[in-house]
Design a protein around this motif. Sequence first.
Motif, mmCIF file in Angstrom:
data_model
loop_
_atom_site.group_PDB
_atom_site.id
_atom_site.type_symbol
_atom_site.label_atom_id
_atom_site.label_comp_id
_atom_site.label_asym_id
_atom_site.label_seq_id
_atom_site.Cartn_x
_atom_site.Cartn_y
_atom_site.Cartn_z
ATOM 1 N N ASP A 1 -7.917 -20.809 47.448
ATOM 2 C CA ASP A 1 -7.752 -19.414 47.827
ATOM 3 C C ASP A 1 -6.449 -18.897 47.223
ATOM 4 O OD1 ASP A 1 -7.338 -16.984 49.096
ATOM 5 O OD2 ASP A 1 -8.222 -17.664 50.984
ATOM 6 N N LEU A 2 -6.532 -18.178 46.117
ATOM 7 C CA LEU A 2 -5.337 -17.692 45.436
ATOM 8 C C LEU A 2 -4.561 -16.719 46.303
ATOM 9 C CD1 LEU A 2 -6.586 -17.134 41.774
ATOM 10 C CD2 LEU A 2 -5.166 -18.987 42.654
ATOM 11 N N LEU A 3 -5.258 -15.948 47.130
ATOM 12 C CA LEU A 3 -4.567 -15.019 48.017
ATOM 13 C C LEU A 3 -3.673 -15.779 48.987
ATOM 14 C CD1 LEU A 3 -4.115 -12.198 49.330
ATOM 15 C CD2 LEU A 3 -6.050 -12.748 50.809
ATOM 16 N N ALA A 4 -4.254 -16.781 49.677
ATOM 17 C CA ALA A 4 -3.480 -17.535 50.658
ATOM 18 C C ALA A 4 -2.360 -18.316 49.986
ATOM 19 C CB ALA A 4 -4.401 -18.486 51.433
ATOM 20 N N ALA A 5 -2.634 -18.876 48.818
ATOM 21 C CA ALA A 5 -1.589 -19.615 48.106
ATOM 22 C C ALA A 5 -0.452 -18.681 47.708
ATOM 23 C CB ALA A 5 -2.171 -20.299 46.871
ATOM 24 N N GLY A 6 -0.792 -17.478 47.268
ATOM 25 C CA GLY A 6 0.236 -16.515 46.899
ATOM 26 C C GLY A 6 1.058 -16.082 48.089
ATOM 27 N N VAL A 7 0.401 -15.857 49.231
ATOM 28 C CA VAL A 7 1.129 -15.499 50.450
ATOM 29 C C VAL A 7 2.084 -16.614 50.834
ATOM 30 C CG1 VAL A 7 0.879 -15.105 52.934
ATOM 31 C CG2 VAL A 7 -0.615 -13.912 51.326
ATOM 32 N N GLU A 8 1.645 -17.862 50.690
ATOM 33 C CA GLU A 8 2.501 -19.010 51.000
ATOM 34 C C GLU A 8 3.753 -19.003 50.111
ATOM 35 O OE1 GLU A 8 3.716 -22.432 52.948
ATOM 36 O OE2 GLU A 8 1.947 -21.220 53.402
ATOM 37 N N MET A 9 3.575 -18.736 48.818
ATOM 38 C CA MET A 9 4.703 -18.709 47.894
ATOM 39 C C MET A 9 5.662 -17.572 48.215
ATOM 40 S SD MET A 9 2.559 -19.439 44.393
ATOM 41 C CE MET A 9 3.969 -19.370 43.296
ATOM 42 N N VAL A 10 5.084 -16.387 48.489
ATOM 43 C CA VAL A 10 5.919 -15.225 48.789
ATOM 44 C C VAL A 10 6.680 -15.427 50.090
ATOM 45 C CG1 VAL A 10 5.873 -12.778 49.390
ATOM 46 C CG2 VAL A 10 4.525 -13.615 47.471
ATOM 47 N N VAL B 1 -8.053 -28.324 41.112
ATOM 48 C CA VAL B 1 -8.988 -27.774 42.097
ATOM 49 C C VAL B 1 -10.330 -27.554 41.437
ATOM 50 C CG1 VAL B 1 -7.114 -26.620 43.340
ATOM 51 C CG2 VAL B 1 -8.406 -25.346 41.648
ATOM 52 N N GLY B 2 -11.383 -27.553 42.237
ATOM 53 C CA GLY B 2 -12.720 -27.386 41.685
ATOM 54 C C GLY B 2 -13.070 -25.949 41.369
ATOM 55 N N ALA B 3 -12.585 -25.029 42.201
ATOM 56 C CA ALA B 3 -12.923 -23.627 42.022
ATOM 57 C C ALA B 3 -11.851 -22.787 42.696
ATOM 58 C CB ALA B 3 -14.296 -23.312 42.617
ATOM 59 N N ILE B 4 -11.874 -21.494 42.405
ATOM 60 C CA ILE B 4 -10.966 -20.566 43.072
ATOM 61 C C ILE B 4 -11.768 -19.362 43.545
ATOM 62 C CG2 ILE B 4 -8.948 -21.248 41.723
ATOM 63 C CD1 ILE B 4 -9.360 -18.637 40.090
ATOM 64 N N TYR B 5 -11.185 -18.613 44.460
ATOM 65 C CA TYR B 5 -11.775 -17.339 44.848
ATOM 66 C C TYR B 5 -11.219 -16.245 43.948
ATOM 67 C CZ TYR B 5 -13.499 -19.341 49.254
ATOM 68 O OH TYR B 5 -14.148 -20.086 50.199
ATOM 69 N N CYS B 6 -12.084 -15.399 43.401
ATOM 70 C CA CYS B 6 -11.644 -14.267 42.600
ATOM 71 C C CYS B 6 -10.856 -13.311 43.488
ATOM 72 C CB CYS B 6 -12.848 -13.550 41.987
ATOM 73 S SG CYS B 6 -12.437 -11.997 41.168
ATOM 74 N N THR B 7 -9.673 -12.902 43.046
ATOM 75 C CA THR B 7 -8.853 -11.999 43.842
ATOM 76 C C THR B 7 -9.320 -10.555 43.740
ATOM 77 O OG1 THR B 7 -7.302 -12.000 41.985
ATOM 78 C CG2 THR B 7 -6.738 -13.369 43.876
ATOM 79 N N SER B 8 -10.300 -10.277 42.901
ATOM 80 C CA SER B 8 -10.834 -8.920 42.806
ATOM 81 C C SER B 8 -12.035 -8.718 43.724
ATOM 82 C CB SER B 8 -11.228 -8.598 41.360
ATOM 83 O OG SER B 8 -11.819 -7.324 41.263
ATOM 84 N N CYS B 9 -13.053 -9.608 43.590
ATOM 85 C CA CYS B 9 -14.274 -9.419 44.385
ATOM 86 C C CYS B 9 -14.476 -10.489 45.446
ATOM 87 C CB CYS B 9 -15.497 -9.362 43.475
ATOM 88 S SG CYS B 9 -15.910 -10.940 42.668
ATOM 89 N N ARG C 1 -15.964 -9.679 36.247
ATOM 90 C CA ARG C 1 -15.262 -9.797 34.961
ATOM 91 C C ARG C 1 -13.761 -9.576 35.067
ATOM 92 N NH1 ARG C 1 -17.625 -13.223 32.991
ATOM 93 N NH2 ARG C 1 -16.247 -12.918 31.194
ATOM 94 N N ALA C 2 -13.206 -9.647 36.262
ATOM 95 C CA ALA C 2 -11.761 -9.485 36.425
ATOM 96 C C ALA C 2 -11.045 -10.750 35.955
ATOM 97 C CB ALA C 2 -11.418 -9.213 37.882
ATOM 98 N N ALA C 3 -9.862 -10.556 35.372
ATOM 99 C CA ALA C 3 -9.022 -11.696 35.010
ATOM 100 C C ALA C 3 -8.479 -12.339 36.278
ATOM 101 C CB ALA C 3 -7.868 -11.228 34.126
ATOM 102 N N PHE C 4 -8.242 -13.644 36.241
ATOM 103 C CA PHE C 4 -7.683 -14.321 37.398
ATOM 104 C C PHE C 4 -6.248 -13.847 37.618
ATOM 105 C CE2 PHE C 4 -10.624 -17.858 35.904
ATOM 106 C CZ PHE C 4 -11.663 -17.416 36.706
ATOM 107 N N SER C 5 -5.933 -13.501 38.833
ATOM 108 C CA SER C 5 -4.595 -13.001 39.140
ATOM 109 C C SER C 5 -4.074 -13.688 40.389
ATOM 110 C CB SER C 5 -4.596 -11.483 39.332
ATOM 111 O OG SER C 5 -5.524 -11.100 40.333
ATOM 112 N N LEU C 6 -2.773 -13.624 40.546
ATOM 113 C CA LEU C 6 -2.094 -14.343 41.621
ATOM 114 C C LEU C 6 -1.015 -13.466 42.228
ATOM 115 C CD1 LEU C 6 -1.395 -17.227 42.977
ATOM 116 C CD2 LEU C 6 0.417 -17.282 41.254
#
Length: 252
Positions: A234-243, A136-144, A160-165
């Motif tokens: 979108d890490l949020l949406a991808a995480g929701v899909e996995m969950v 992927v080219g970019a991701i959305y930060c899950t913090s801001c 400066r948040a670490a990438f999280s999922l």
Amino acid sequence: MTSAPSCPSCRQPMQIHRFTSNQGEPLELDICFACQGLWFDRHENLKLSPASVVELFRVLHEHRTDQHQPLADPMACPRCNTTLAKGFDVVRSGRYMIYRCGRQHGRFSAFSSFMVEKGFVRHMTRPEIDDLAQRVGAIYCTSCGAPVDIRKDHACPYCRAAFSLIDPQAVVRAMEGYAQASTRAHAGTPSSPSVDIGDALVALERDRTRAERERHKNAFGHTASAADAGFTGDLLAAGVEMVWALIKTRSH
């Protein structure tokens, strides 16, 4: 019945969704899917029952391909119209952004911040970040919520948040912790759904591209390929899909 408040960001009426509190009482949450945010009246964020968390996941999954817009700055309290104060809260799973009413009417939380608050995330590993950088080219930060070029930055350059999922295993552990008083007799660690982060992001983008093609099929001769590596994941949406895949597996 309570009337729907205006979204602190876009000022459009929010949707009221009814859940059950951890005391068995009705609980109404106000959700804006366009801004991907929830308004919690005072202490409502602490009252969701484990079953309601699953129901909230179902609602988020239904809206996983909705188009969303950036949050306004400043934002206003839907109860008193005063400017919400922006700040950070810190929990074991990380730091997240929150917007509070100074008169203690409540707080506005992005979907991603709510998931961090509830302990449903983990920091991404270096191999996972490297894998995503090639897919992927970019991701959305899950913090801001800012878009970040994952090929260049190894943490959000804005907050400066670490990438999280959102992590299926973390969700299960958190929900079981919330439900200790009513834990089921069986124990054991569930298996993860057969989809990884990159697959979930690509599938999500494919869904969005298909929906966009349907909306514009009468106006354009063709649309960009879903395989284009320049999209923002979108890490949020991808995480929701996995969950959600895990929840469906456990319910059968």
